[in-house]
Structures are given as C-alpha cells and as structure tokens.
Design an enzyme around this catalytic site. Sequence first.
Site, PDB file in Angstrom:
ATOM      1  CB  CYS A  82      -0.972  -0.081   1.077  1.00 53.90           C
ATOM      2  SG  CYS A  82      -0.158  -0.004   2.922  1.00 53.90           S
ATOM      3  CG  HIS A 134      -4.233  -0.208   4.145  1.00 50.98           C
ATOM      4  ND1 HIS A 134      -3.481  -0.902   3.385  1.00 50.98           N
ATOM      5  CD2 HIS A 134      -5.372   0.136   3.428  1.00 50.98           C
ATOM      6  CE1 HIS A 134      -4.219  -1.014   2.154  1.00 50.98           C
ATOM      7  NE2 HIS A 134      -5.268  -0.333   2.191  1.00 50.98           N
ATOM      8  CG  HIS A 146      -6.736   0.051  -1.072  1.00 48.33           C
ATOM      9  ND1 HIS A 146      -6.679  -0.819  -0.336  1.00 48.33           N
ATOM     10  CD2 HIS A 146      -7.814   0.167  -2.016  1.00 48.33           C
ATOM     11  CE1 HIS A 146      -7.983  -1.393  -0.236  1.00 48.33           C
ATOM     12  NE2 HIS A 146      -8.473  -0.922  -1.112  1.00 48.33           N
TER      13      HIS A 146
END
Length: 183
Positions: A82, A134, A146
């Site tokens: 990510c 994240h 993402h």
Amino acid sequence: MNKKFLFSTLIVLCSFSASFAQNKTKETNKLEDPDNLASQYFSQVMGVAVDATSNLKLYKFIYEWIGTPYRFGGNTKNGIDCSAFAKTIYQKVFNTTILRNSRDIFSMVDPLAKDELKEGDLVFFKIKSRSISHVGVYLGDNRFAHSSSGGVKISNLNEPYYSRYFYKGGRILDDAKKDFVEE
C-alpha cells in the site's frame, strides 16, 4: 486481458478523436472531446464521477495498476504494497516525493475528516492495530485506490470493513514536501 484491450482501444479512439478535432473548427461538442470520452470511461469503470476538473493522469495511472498483486515490501507491477503504491502515485502523477511507510507518510500530511477529502488526498487506516497500518489515495465519491491482500483495487470508504478501520484522511503539507526534498 480484456480490460487492457478496452483501455488500449479507448486510447486509440481518443488519439484519433484528438487528431480529427485539430482539423475541425474550434466548435467541437463534448461528445467529440477526447478528455470527455476518457472521463466518461473512467467514471463507468471506476465508479467515480470524473468531471472536467478531474486529474485524468491519476485515473489512467491507477487503471494501469488495477489487479497488480499485493506483495509486502514490493514496489513493482510484479507485486506492490500500500505505501509503495501511494508513493508511486505521488511520484508519477503529482511529481511529489513522499515517504515509504504509511505511518511516516501520515507525518507529512495535514489531517482531514472524511467529509473534507478531495481527489488525490491520502486515506489512512488502523487495521487491527493501534497505529496506522494502511494507506490509499482518495478518488472522490468515497472511493479510494490502494493495494491490499486482493491486490491493487478501488474500494469504498463506506464499506463496513473500511468504515470500521478508517482513521483519518490527509493532504500533503507544502512544508513537508520542502523538508523532505531538502534532506
């Protein structure tokens, strides 16, 4: 594979439309405008209302990465995580260098609430953790791009999973850009 073919066909059609439009008078309507065609295409494919002010470079870039597998520590189309995906978007689309780790990237932003997000802002999550774990890039209409366990994809902030773990949004601070570039 079919998605790549459709995208290639769209690019060819847009290029043809652009060269055709150059030979016509300036009175082209919206249906013949290549940027408008691309906007309509990305609106349908990504589920985001892409308007005339949207960054088509951002949508094209993300589209080219959709489906790339997730790989912790990865930073190529063979596998990417990510933070590397967010870093690559910022480098290639916005010509801005950001840090490599989601927690470090958060240190470079002005925190935002969900309702303050604009296209290109970052979204941060604390997934089963007390710290940020994240990051994604906001596209609009509560959607963000993402890289997660399912690979590079577009998700909705209102999905129960992401809604539960959403921490904050963020916009890169101008000072953070300067400080990072000077180091």
